[in-house]
Motif scaffolding. Sequence first.
Motif, PDB file in Angstrom:
ATOM      1  N   PRO A  12       0.952  -1.250  -0.112  1.00 29.97           N
ATOM      2  CA  PRO A  12       0.056   0.047   0.046  1.00 29.97           C
ATOM      3  C   PRO A  12       0.676   1.328  -0.144  1.00 29.97           C
ATOM      4  CG  PRO A  12      -0.707  -1.422   1.598  1.00 29.97           C
ATOM      5  CD  PRO A  12       0.536  -2.284   1.148  1.00 29.97           C
ATOM      6  N   GLU A  55      -5.375   2.034   3.163  1.00 30.67           N
ATOM      7  CA  GLU A  55      -4.901   0.590   2.976  1.00 30.67           C
ATOM      8  C   GLU A  55      -5.798  -0.530   2.688  1.00 30.67           C
ATOM      9  OE1 GLU A  55      -1.931  -2.238   5.576  1.00 30.67           O
ATOM     10  OE2 GLU A  55      -1.689  -0.086   5.555  1.00 30.67           O
ATOM     11  N   ASP A  56      -7.117  -0.401   3.185  1.00 31.35           N
ATOM     12  CA  ASP A  56      -8.042  -1.379   2.817  1.00 31.35           C
ATOM     13  C   ASP A  56      -9.461  -0.751   2.111  1.00 31.35           C
ATOM     14  OD1 ASP A  56      -9.102  -0.184   5.088  1.00 31.35           O
ATOM     15  OD2 ASP A  56      -9.144  -2.119   6.249  1.00 31.35           O
ATOM     16  N   ARG A  60      -8.152   1.932  -3.448  1.00 28.08           N
ATOM     17  CA  ARG A  60      -6.602   1.304  -2.789  1.00 28.08           C
ATOM     18  C   ARG A  60      -5.586   2.184  -3.696  1.00 28.08           C
ATOM     19  NH1 ARG A  60      -6.601  -4.516  -0.213  1.00 28.08           N
ATOM     20  NH2 ARG A  60      -8.637  -4.441   0.038  1.00 28.08           N
ATOM     21  N   LEU A  62      -1.750   0.877  -4.613  1.00 30.54           N
ATOM     22  CA  LEU A  62      -0.648   0.085  -4.405  1.00 30.54           C
ATOM     23  C   LEU A  62       0.582   0.576  -5.357  1.00 30.54           C
ATOM     24  CD1 LEU A  62      -2.335  -3.311  -4.986  1.00 30.54           C
ATOM     25  CD2 LEU A  62      -1.875  -2.315  -2.857  1.00 30.54           C
TER      26      LEU A  62
END
Length: 177
Positions: A12, A55-56, A60, A62
């Motif tokens: 993340p 992060e969730d 998101r 990444l």
Amino acid sequence: MAFTRTEVQVRPGTEGDLVALTELYNHYARETSITFDTEPFTPERRRPWLRSHPEDGPHRLLVACDVQNETKNRILGYATSSAFRPKPAYATSVEVSVYVSPDAAGRGIGTLLYERLFTALATEDVHRAYAGIALPNEPSIRLHTRFGFRHVGTYEEVGRKSGRYWDVAWYEKRLGP
């Protein structure tokens, strides 16, 4: 040459990545039609975007980092899933994007990022993913098609940048029930 999975870490995005993420995005804003932003961002102006990707959850961020050699922890690219539209009925749809550092393009970073992003989204209440691709952009079309996206339409001359009009093709992928 493609990166090996051991050379790249996908995780993340964090506040500590803000400057590098802003620099990467600004390259595309300044040098290409891939994004329709026309002015570079400062990290401070880009911070709300970063914070809109926890992060969730379905939205998101990444990042792919080089974890070996002299470039250790350098960001090679990032992928996001963001709100498709602000109205509540769109909550189960996301817009996805991927940006790869120009010196890492063609080395599998976009594929790795999308693999991880779609794996994460499989655990969320997300029904559809959409991607807008400024044309021409054959590498992005190939990437999205490889991940099961299908072309659903093209907005013609929808954006003006660098003294000309650009078309945007829209691609869709079913994610959930």
